[in-house]
Scaffold this motif. Structure first.
Motif, mmCIF file in Angstrom:
data_model
loop_
_atom_site.group_PDB
_atom_site.id
_atom_site.type_symbol
_atom_site.label_atom_id
_atom_site.label_comp_id
_atom_site.label_asym_id
_atom_site.label_seq_id
_atom_site.Cartn_x
_atom_site.Cartn_y
_atom_site.Cartn_z
ATOM 1 N N ASN A 120 0.821 -1.212 0.000
ATOM 2 C CA ASN A 120 0.000 0.000 0.000
ATOM 3 C C ASN A 120 0.859 1.269 0.000
ATOM 4 O OD1 ASN A 120 -2.288 -1.617 0.009
ATOM 5 N ND2 ASN A 120 -2.333 -1.713 2.248
ATOM 6 N N GLY A 121 1.918 1.235 -0.799
ATOM 7 C CA GLY A 121 2.751 2.412 -0.987
ATOM 8 C C GLY A 121 3.755 2.661 0.123
ATOM 9 N N GLU A 122 3.851 1.737 1.056
ATOM 10 C CA GLU A 122 4.765 1.932 2.181
ATOM 11 C C GLU A 122 5.725 0.743 2.264
ATOM 12 O OE1 GLU A 122 4.262 2.461 6.976
ATOM 13 O OE2 GLU A 122 2.500 2.775 5.716
ATOM 14 N N VAL A 123 7.024 1.022 2.264
ATOM 15 C CA VAL A 123 7.993 -0.071 2.374
ATOM 16 C C VAL A 123 8.149 -0.421 3.855
ATOM 17 C CG1 VAL A 123 10.371 -0.786 1.937
ATOM 18 C CG2 VAL A 123 9.186 0.688 0.291
ATOM 19 N N GLN A 124 7.861 -1.678 4.179
ATOM 20 C CA GLN A 124 7.850 -2.073 5.582
ATOM 21 C C GLN A 124 8.717 -3.306 5.793
ATOM 22 O OE1 GLN A 124 3.719 -2.230 7.129
ATOM 23 N NE2 GLN A 124 3.142 -1.634 5.064
ATOM 24 N N PRO A 125 9.380 -3.396 6.954
ATOM 25 C CA PRO A 125 10.129 -4.620 7.243
ATOM 26 C C PRO A 125 9.188 -5.739 7.672
ATOM 27 C CG PRO A 125 10.300 -3.082 9.080
ATOM 28 C CD PRO A 125 9.468 -2.407 8.032
ATOM 29 N N ALA A 126 9.564 -6.956 7.303
ATOM 30 C CA ALA A 126 8.775 -8.110 7.751
ATOM 31 C C ALA A 126 9.738 -9.267 7.973
ATOM 32 C CB ALA A 126 7.732 -8.475 6.703
ATOM 33 N N ILE A 127 9.483 -10.034 9.004
ATOM 34 C CA ILE A 127 10.313 -11.208 9.270
ATOM 35 C C ILE A 127 9.534 -12.433 8.811
ATOM 36 C CG2 ILE A 127 11.393 -12.612 11.062
ATOM 37 C CD1 ILE A 127 11.772 -9.929 12.621
ATOM 38 N N ILE A 128 10.097 -13.145 7.829
ATOM 39 C CA ILE A 128 9.332 -14.245 7.232
ATOM 40 C C ILE A 128 10.143 -15.528 7.142
ATOM 41 C CG2 ILE A 128 7.981 -12.612 5.837
ATOM 42 C CD1 ILE A 128 9.587 -13.767 3.394
ATOM 43 N N GLU A 129 9.419 -16.616 7.055
ATOM 44 C CA GLU A 129 10.000 -17.918 6.723
ATOM 45 C C GLU A 129 9.924 -18.058 5.200
ATOM 46 O OE1 GLU A 129 11.253 -20.246 8.636
ATOM 47 O OE2 GLU A 129 10.393 -20.088 10.646
ATOM 48 N N PRO A 130 10.818 -18.844 4.605
ATOM 49 C CA PRO A 130 10.768 -18.987 3.143
ATOM 50 C C PRO A 130 9.451 -19.590 2.645
ATOM 51 C CG PRO A 130 12.377 -20.499 4.093
ATOM 52 C CD PRO A 130 11.961 -19.571 5.179
ATOM 53 N N PHE A 131 8.762 -20.342 3.531
ATOM 54 C CA PHE A 131 7.514 -20.977 3.103
ATOM 55 C C PHE A 131 6.288 -20.126 3.406
ATOM 56 C CE2 PHE A 131 8.909 -22.876 7.163
ATOM 57 C CZ PHE A 131 7.894 -22.435 8.003
ATOM 58 N N ASP A 132 6.481 -18.911 3.923
ATOM 59 C CA ASP A 132 5.321 -18.084 4.238
ATOM 60 C C ASP A 132 4.625 -17.613 2.968
ATOM 61 O OD1 ASP A 132 5.540 -18.288 6.938
ATOM 62 O OD2 ASP A 132 6.537 -16.357 7.233
ATOM 63 N N THR A 133 3.311 -17.687 2.998
ATOM 64 C CA THR A 133 2.543 -17.140 1.879
ATOM 65 C C THR A 133 2.345 -15.645 2.110
ATOM 66 O OG1 THR A 133 0.428 -17.545 2.955
ATOM 67 C CG2 THR A 133 1.298 -19.299 1.553
ATOM 68 N N LEU A 134 2.037 -14.953 1.024
ATOM 69 C CA LEU A 134 1.780 -13.521 1.123
ATOM 70 C C LEU A 134 0.609 -13.261 2.060
ATOM 71 C CD1 LEU A 134 2.350 -10.641 0.181
ATOM 72 C CD2 LEU A 134 0.932 -11.090 -1.834
ATOM 73 N N LEU A 135 -0.392 -14.134 2.026
ATOM 74 C CA LEU A 135 -1.543 -13.961 2.916
ATOM 75 C C LEU A 135 -1.098 -13.997 4.379
ATOM 76 C CD1 LEU A 135 -4.642 -13.804 3.370
ATOM 77 C CD2 LEU A 135 -4.667 -16.303 3.351
ATOM 78 N N HIS A 136 -0.227 -14.951 4.699
ATOM 79 C CA HIS A 136 0.268 -15.088 6.073
ATOM 80 C C HIS A 136 1.062 -13.844 6.472
ATOM 81 C CE1 HIS A 136 2.920 -16.483 9.327
ATOM 82 N NE2 HIS A 136 1.914 -17.277 9.641
ATOM 83 N N THR A 137 1.924 -13.388 5.572
ATOM 84 C CA THR A 137 2.751 -12.212 5.878
ATOM 85 C C THR A 137 1.879 -10.972 6.097
ATOM 86 O OG1 THR A 137 4.557 -13.133 4.571
ATOM 87 C CG2 THR A 137 4.667 -10.764 5.051
ATOM 88 N N LEU A 138 0.906 -10.788 5.215
ATOM 89 C CA LEU A 138 0.048 -9.604 5.330
ATOM 90 C C LEU A 138 -0.737 -9.623 6.635
ATOM 91 C CD1 LEU A 138 -1.313 -9.396 1.662
ATOM 92 C CD2 LEU A 138 0.292 -7.803 2.746
ATOM 93 N N ARG A 139 -1.332 -10.748 6.945
ATOM 94 C CA ARG A 139 -2.205 -10.809 8.125
ATOM 95 C C ARG A 139 -1.421 -10.908 9.427
ATOM 96 N NH1 ARG A 139 -7.663 -11.823 7.600
ATOM 97 N NH2 ARG A 139 -7.610 -12.735 9.681
ATOM 98 N N ASN A 140 -0.413 -11.789 9.445
ATOM 99 C CA ASN A 140 0.242 -12.091 10.718
ATOM 100 C C ASN A 140 1.461 -11.240 11.008
ATOM 101 O OD1 ASN A 140 -1.346 -14.399 9.705
ATOM 102 N ND2 ASN A 140 -0.818 -15.300 11.666
ATOM 103 N N GLU A 141 2.115 -10.732 9.956
ATOM 104 C CA GLU A 141 3.291 -9.872 10.177
ATOM 105 C C GLU A 141 2.898 -8.402 10.114
ATOM 106 O OE1 GLU A 141 6.806 -9.920 10.639
ATOM 107 O OE2 GLU A 141 6.192 -11.796 11.586
ATOM 108 N N LEU A 142 2.139 -8.038 9.081
ATOM 109 C CA LEU A 142 1.818 -6.629 8.873
ATOM 110 C C LEU A 142 0.446 -6.255 9.428
ATOM 111 C CD1 LEU A 142 3.226 -6.279 5.227
ATOM 112 C CD2 LEU A 142 4.391 -5.878 7.395
ATOM 113 N N HIS A 143 -0.276 -7.234 9.937
ATOM 114 C CA HIS A 143 -1.576 -7.018 10.590
ATOM 115 C C HIS A 143 -2.577 -6.326 9.684
ATOM 116 C CE1 HIS A 143 0.512 -8.560 13.987
ATOM 117 N NE2 HIS A 143 1.404 -7.584 13.916
ATOM 118 N N LEU A 144 -2.498 -6.642 8.393
ATOM 119 C CA LEU A 144 -3.501 -6.171 7.435
ATOM 120 C C LEU A 144 -4.499 -7.315 7.265
ATOM 121 C CD1 LEU A 144 -1.060 -4.532 4.876
ATOM 122 C CD2 LEU A 144 -2.687 -3.327 6.350
#
Lengths: 290, 157
Positions: B10-34
């Protein structure tokens, strides 16, 4: 469910780099094109020991070139970019490809690649059937260089291809016959999200009012690899493609396939639907060629 | 093996800590709380996880985060400008195209993609364009009305 065995993710920038990584990883690596197929396998517990994923999206294998004799499609070409191509939309030979990529939803078309669609060696997918009907050739590069072979050699059995360790598909070539040719694809599914019950791809070529070199392939729940209906093809050799010949070919096709019964459909039903779909596809193509 | 990446959402560069198997859905919801993108079938069929990747609709449940780490991601949270809703969001409200709401963010983003390639889709093209998104409440009728309103083909009167 996540692929928790995964330890690394590579995004090589060249084919050579991809081959080197794949060779170093041996059996623990899996290649992904658009990644739309692997997730379904993971969710069903069918992929459990992959440690490395190698994403081919940065290899720039998304070219499309249209020569008089051959159409060359990069392995990473997405369904959406095929759909957006004026040439793909206008060449009558490519009807089977157009009709096959029309089935998935937009979200899949944006991600799924033609290379991934054939490399999975899954007879339930649509790309193998469409490209088989088009007599496509596969170009693959591996540790021993580049080779080219007819696509029917690719499909050894379910999820198993003839690719050697370290080899990746780089391009699919569709030869353009000198005769007037057209093709078609149709499938039946229980729901839009399910695998096909059966799928059918056909290609016919007319020269001097008579047909030669027909291709009729059936996918879905019919075996480990797509089935070529040689008896049905033979019916159409030298045919003028009248309704009677088309009906006979459809009857031959449903007679020669050996489908199985599962929760999606009985073998008997698959045979019946194959006859219907072969007849429809042939009639559509014959109509275009007339 | 967890690793830190930077991801443009959404136009903002944000750090996220992920596993290589994380899906984008998981990252968005669980890391970025979107939580606009929803988990539904989780196998690329229902569409409620739909996001835009460089403007193209994708199922975030079947997209590995690593493959889109350098892309521009848009979730439904990124459509509004402050308190001014995107015209597609407004059209969904005005048409009553929302019931339980679980499919809505995916429907809106699928509509965004559809209208980006076809600014005046007819009924059949709308149905085809939204074929990758299931709604179990509305029967789709109001959703199709919303797309027509959003594309200026009806006035909502």
């Amino acid at each position: 469910m996540a692929l928790t065995t995964l330890q690394g993710f590579s995004q090589p920038n060249s084919v050579e780099e991809a081959v080197a990584i794949l060779q170093a990883c041996q059996d623990s690596a899996m290649v992904i094109g658009g990644g739309t197929f692997i997730h379904g396998l993971v969710a069903r517990g069918l992929v459990t020991d992959v440690e490395q994923l190698i994403d081919l999206s940065r290899l720039n294998l998304n070219h499309m070139t249209f020569d008089e004799n051959v159409i060359r499609l990069g392995a990473s070409t997405s369904f959406a970019s095929l759909e957006a191509s004026a040439e793909i939309q206008s060449i009558s030979l490519l009807g089977a490809l157009r009709e096959a990529i029309a089935y998935p939803p937009r979200q899949v078309k944006n991600a799924a690649t033609i290379g991934g669609g054939v490399a999975a060696s899954c007879p339930y997918l649509d790309m193998p059937i469409a490209f088989l009907a088009l007599d496509a050739m596969v170009c693959a590069t591996g540790p021993d260089g580049t080779r080219e072979f007819p696509i029917d050699e690719l499909f050894v059995s379910l999820f198993e291809t003839n690719l050697v360790p370290g080899e990746i598909i780089t391009e699919i070539k569709v030869p353009q016959p000198s005769e007037q040719s057209a093709s078609s694809f149709e499938k039946m599914e229980t729901t839009a999200n399910d695998l096909s019950i059966v799928s059918v791809g056909v290609r016919l070529s007319l020269s001097g009012g008579s047909q030669s070199g027909a291709r009729i392939f059936v996918g879905g729940g019919i075996g480990e690899v797509p089935f070529r209906c040689c008896e049905a093809e033979a019916v159409l050799e030298n045919s003028e493609l009248n309704a009677e010949d088309i009906k006979r070919a459809a009857t031959a096709a449903k007679g020669e396939i050996e489908p199985f019964s599962d929760h999606r459909a009985s073998a008997q039903y698959r045979k019946h639907i194959t006859g219907v779909l072969v007849r429809r596809c042939l009639a559509r193509v014959a109509n275009q060629l007339s | 093996m967890k690793q830190q990446i930077e991801i443009n959402v959404n136009g903002e560069v944000q750090p996220a800590i992920i596993e290589p198997f994380d899906t984008l859905l998981h990252t968005l919801r669980n890391e970025l709380h979107l939580i606009g993108p929803k988990q539904g079938c989780d196998t690329g069929g229902c569409g409620c996880c739909t996001v835009l990747v460089n403007g193209e609709s994708r199922y975030s449940c079947m997209t590995y985060t690593m493959t889109v780490a350098d892309a521009e991601i848009t979730t439904v949270e990124g459509l509004a400008d402050g308190r001014n809703l995107d015209h597609i969001q407004q059209a969904f409200i005005d048409s009553g195209a929302v019931q339980c709401g679980y499919c809505t963010s995916g429907m809106i983003l699928a509509t965004k993609q559809l209208l980006s390639i076809n600014s005046k889709p007819n009924d059949a093209e709308i149905r085809q364009g939204l074929a990758g998104n299931l709604c179990r409440c509305t029967g789709y009728h109001k959703i199709i009305e919303a797309v027509k309103l959003a594309s200026g083909q009806t006035t909502g009167e």
